[in-house]
Design an enzyme around this catalytic site. Structure first.
Site: not given
Lengths: 402, 297
Positions: A72-73, A151, A201, A237, A325
Site C-alpha cells: 500500500g505504501t 484505519n 494483507h 519482475t 507507548c
C-alpha cells in the site's frame, strides 16, 4: 495459534484457499512471465486472471487500470509522486490530518522539498469540512490524497464526492483505500477517482503485494523505471505467487461482501455495545454512524492503552491501541489528537477490528474480559477514586512537570 | 511488541504496593500526561530514623511505567531517605533486568517521583527542568531535546560533532537524517546553513607547550576541581588514559549510567578545553549503561 484475533486492520490471516492457489507459483510455475517459453506463459496467464479478479472487486472499467506493486505504501508514494511530476508547475497538495503515515509522512517530507501541503482538519467525530476543501481546490494543487476509510476509527470519508469536486476543479484525486477495499462495495468506473491504493494483507492475501488503480487516461509518471512490466508503469519482475494470491483474495472478498456488511457488522455492534454497557467512562470514537463494518475504536478514560493490550494479550486477545507507548513515540495517535480527544482518553484508546473469521463466542469472551481489565488498571491509576474518576481529575492529580 | 524482560512482565501483571496510602507523610507526583505516563509515589517515613517504612504508588501509564513504579517501591522500602536518594534510574532498570531504550524514561520517572516525595517530606520544593523529546537515536536512547540543546550550546555543525558530544548517531547510523534535520534547524537560528559536505575546520590544535606529564597532571588537577560537584550527586570520575586529543575517563557511582551522563561528560569536556586551551575529546572508557541499552535494540 489459538487466541482471539481482533486486529484485522493491522493485518489479516491469509485465507487457506488463497495459500493453496499461490503455492504452485513457487515451484511448478516458477517461470518469469516475460519469458517466451512455456514456463513463463502460464504464469503470464495467471497474472492476467488475477488482474481481472482485482478489476472485478474494484468495479474498474479496464483490467489495464490495475498496476501491481509491493504494498500500500508503494502505491501511495507512486500516486503522489506521479501527480507531482506530471504537474511540475503545481506546488500544492491537499490531504488530511488523519491519513496513514504512508501519506502523512510523505506529504510532510514534501513540504521540506518546497511543496505546500494543506492538511484538512476533522471535527470531534473525525469528519471533514468540505467547504474548507472546496476553497483549497485551486489550479495550484497537483493532487488530493484522502483515505477512503480511517484505519483507527473506521470512519468513512466521502471520497467519491471529493473526487467529483477535484475533477471539476481540474485536480487529480488519489485515495488510500487499503482499509476499505474488500469491506465495502466499490464501483470505480462510475467515480472520478483517478488513483486508488490497495494493500493485499488487509484482505486475507499475503504481505508484500499491493495495487495501484490508475484510471485510464490519467497522466502518470512511474516511480520505478526499468523493465516493461505492468506496461512500463512499475518495473521489476512480478511477485507472481502473491499476485495470484491477491487475485484469489479479491474474489473471496467479493463473495463475502454481504457477510462482511451484515454478520461481521452485527458482531462488531454487539462487541461495542456489550463493552460500553459494562464499562463506565468509555466511549466509541469516530463517526459511528458512518464507518467500516468491522471496526470499533473505544476510548477508556484514565488508563493507558499499552497496559490494556498487555493484559488483553494475557487472555489471548489481540487488539491495538492509539497510545503513545505502543509506538515508542511520545504523542498519542495523531487521529485521536486531530479529533480533539483529551489526552487522558486518547492514551486509552483500543481498536477492535473483526474479520469474517471472527465468531460470536470470541466476541462474548471479549465482552466478559474487558471490564475486568479496565477495572484492574483503574485501581492503579491516580486519576481514579474508589468508584469513579477522582473529583476533578485534572486537579486531583497535577504532576510537577508536564 | 516490546521485548520486555520476564521481571518487567511479572511486576506489571502483579504490581507490588499499588494503591493509595492514607497515612503517607511524603508524596511525590510526577509525569507527563501528554506522554501518557504519570506517577504518584506515597511514602510513610519514620520521623525519628528517616526510614521509609512503607511505600505505595498509583500510576497512569504503560506496562513498563507500572513495572518501574512497582520495582521502585520494592527497592526503597526500609531505606533511609539519604540512601533512597542514591537510587538511580539505572538501579530501577537493573532491578527489572533492563528496559527497552524507548522505555528508559519510565525508570527516570520513578527516580524523579522519589526525589519529589523526599523533597515533599523535607518541606523543600522540587522542580525539574526535565524535558523529553522524540527519541532520535535508538541505539543510545537519546532524544531530540538533548541533541538540540547540545547543538545549540556548543555551536555544533556536523553529525560527527553530535556523535562526539552526545553519542547520538554513533551506533547503527539510521538516525543521521534526523540529526541533520536538527542541525539544519538550529544552525539556521544562528544564521548558518548546514552542509553535509562542509570541511569541518576544527580549531587547529595549538602545539601544546606542556610536556606529556605536565599535561596529564594538569588534566588531573582540572578533574579534581570538578570532582566535588560529582560527589555531591553521589558520583565520581577517574582518569584512565590520555591518547593525543582523546581523554578517557571512568564515570563512577551515580554518574555511571545516569541519563545525564552525556551532558555531564560534555560539561567536563568544555571545562578541560577551556583550561587546556586546546581541543580535546572526553570519552568514557567503559561504555556503561548505553551498551546495556544498545543490547536491547
Amino acid at each position: 495459534m489459538d487466541g482471539i484475533y481482533l486486529d484485522n486492520n493491522a493485518t489479516t490471516r491469509v485465507d487457506d484457499s488463497v495459500v493453496a492457489e499461490m503455492l504452485p507459483y513457487f515451484t511448478e510455475q516458477f517461470g518469469n512471465p516475460s519469458s517466451m517459453h512455456s514456463f513463463g506463459n502460464k504464469v503470464g496467464l495467471a497474472i492476467k486472471k488475477a488482474r481481472l479478479q482485482v478489476q472485478e472487486l474494484l468495479g474498474a472499467a479496464h483490467e489495464s487500470e490495475v498496476i501491481f506493486t509491493s504494498c500500500g505504501t508503494e502505491s501511495d508514494s507512486t500516486a503522489i509522486w506521479s501527480a507531482l511530476r506530471a504537474n511540475p508547475e503545481r506546488k500544492e497538495i491537499i490531504t488530511t490530518t488523519i491519513e496513514h503515515p504512508a501519506v502523512l509522512a510523505l506529504c510532510s517530507h514534501l513540504e521540506k522539498e518546497g511543496y505546500k501541503t494543506h492538511f484538512l482538519k476533522v471535527d470531534d467525530k473525525g469528519r471533514l469540512d468540505l467547504d474548507e476543501y472546496a476553497r483549497l481546490l485551486t489550479d495550484k494543487v497537483a493532487v488530493v490524497s484522502v483515505m477512503w476509510a480511517n484505519n483507527e476509527t473506521g470512519t468513512l470519508f466521502p471520497v467519491e464526492q471529493m473526487a467529483e469536486m477535484a475533477h471539476a476543479a481540474g485536480v487529480m484525486f488519489h485515495t488510500d483505500a487499503v482499509q476499505a477495499v474488500g469491506k465495502i462495495p466499490m464501483d470505480l468506473q462510475n467515480t472520478k477517482i483517478d488513483m486508488l491504493s490497495i494493500s493485499g494483507h488487509k484482505l486475507h492475501a499475503p504481505k508484500g503485494i499491493g495495487v495501484l488503480y490508475l484510471k485510464r487516461g490519467v497522466r502518470f509518471r512511474p516511480l520505478l523505471r526499468g523493465g516493461h512490466q505492468e506496461r512500463g508503469r512499475r518495473a521489476g519482475t512480478e511477485n507472481t505467487a502473491s499476485i495470484v494470491a491477491l487475485g484469489k483474495a479479491c474474489e473471496l472478498a467479493q463473495q463475502h461482501m454481504h457477510h462482511e456488511n451484515t454478520e461481521v457488522k452485527r458482531l462488531r455492534d454487539k462487541l461495542e455495545a456489550g463493552i460500553l454497557a459494562k464499562v463506565p467512562r468509555a466511549f466509541a470514537t469516530g463517526d459511528v454512524s458512518n464507518r467500516l463494518p468491522n471496526t470499533s475504536n473505544i476510548a477508556f478514560e484514565f488508563i493507558e492503552g499499552e497496559a490494556i493490550l498487555l493484559l488483553l494479550n494475557k487472555f489471548g486477545i489481540a487488539a491495538s491501541s492509539g497510545s503513545a507507548c505502543t509506538s515508542g513515540s511520545l504523542e498519542p495517535s495523531h487521529v485521536m489528537r486531530a479529533m480533539g480527544i483529551p489526552y487522558t482518553a486518547a492514551h486509552g484508546t483500543i481498536r477492535f477490528s473483526l474479520s469474517r473469521y471472527s465468531t460470536e463466542a470470541e466476541v462474548d469472551r471479549v465482552i466478559q474480559v474487558v471490564p475486568e481489565i479496565v477495572a484492574q488498571l483503574r485501581k492503579l491509576s491516580p486519576y481514579w477514586g474508589e468508584n469513579g474518576p477522582a473529583e476533578e481529575p485534572e486537579k486531583a492529580f497535577a504532576p510537577v512537570y508536564a | 511488541m516490546w521485548d520486555y524482560s520476564d521481571k518487567v512482565k511479572e511486576h506489571f501483571f502483579s504490581p507490588r504496593n499499588s494503591g493509595a496510602m492514607d497515612e503517607a507523610n511524603a508524596v511525590g507526583d510526577v509525569g507527563s500526561i501528554n506522554c501518557g505516563d504519570a506517577l504518584r509515589l506515597m511514602l510513610k517515613v519514620d520521623p525519628d530514623t528517616e526510614t521509609i517504612q512503607d511505600a505505595r504508588f498509583q500510576t497512569f501509564g504503560c506496562g513498563s511505567a507500572i513495572a518501574s513504579s512497582s520495582a521502585l517501591t520494592e527497592i526503597i522500602k526500609g531505606m533511609t531517605l539519604d540512601d533512597a536518594l542514591k537510587v538511580s534510574n539505572q538501579d530501577i532498570a537493573d532491578y527489572l533486568d533492563g528496559l527497552p531504550p524507548e522505555k528508559m524514561h519510565c525508570s527516570v520517572m520513578g527516580r524523579e517521583a522519589l526525589q519529589a516525595a523526599i523533597a515533599n517530606y523535607r518541606g523543600e520544593v522540587w522542580s525539574d527542568d526535565h524535558e523529553e523529546g522524540a527519541l532520535i537515536c535508538k541505539c543510545f536512547a537519546i532524544d531530540a531535546v538533548l541533541i538540540e540543546e547540545t547543538v545549540r550550546a556548543n555551536k555544533l555543525s556536523s553529525v560527527e560533532d553530535v556523535i562526539n558530544y552526545t553519542k547520538a548517531g554513533g551506533g547503527c547510523s539510521s538516525c543521521h537524517e534526523g540529526i541533520e534535520e536538527i542541525l539544519t534547524k538550529v544552525m539556521a537560528e544562528r544564521g548558518e546553513t548546514f552542509s553535509p559536505h562542509a570541511v569541518v575546520l576544527k580549531e587547529e590544535n595549538k602545539p601544546s607547550k606542556l610536556t606529556n606529564l605536565q599535561r596529564i597532571k594538569r588534566i588531573e588537577t582540572i578533574l579534581d576541581a570538578i570532582r566535588p560537584q560529582l560527589q555531591r550527586d553521589h558520583g565520581d570520575i577517574e582518569l584512565v588514559d590520555v591518547d593525543g586529543k582523546t581523554i578517557y575517563v571512568n564515570m563512577i557511582g551515580a554518574c555511571a549510567g545516569c541519563q545525564m551522563e552525556a551532558q555531564t561528560l560534555q560539561g567536563i569536556q568544555t571545562r578541560l578545553m577551556e583550561d587546556l586551551g586546546e581541543f580535546v575529546k572526553v570519552v568514557p572508557s567503559r561504555a556503561g549503561s548505553y551498551v546495556r541499552a544498545a543490547s536491547h535494540v
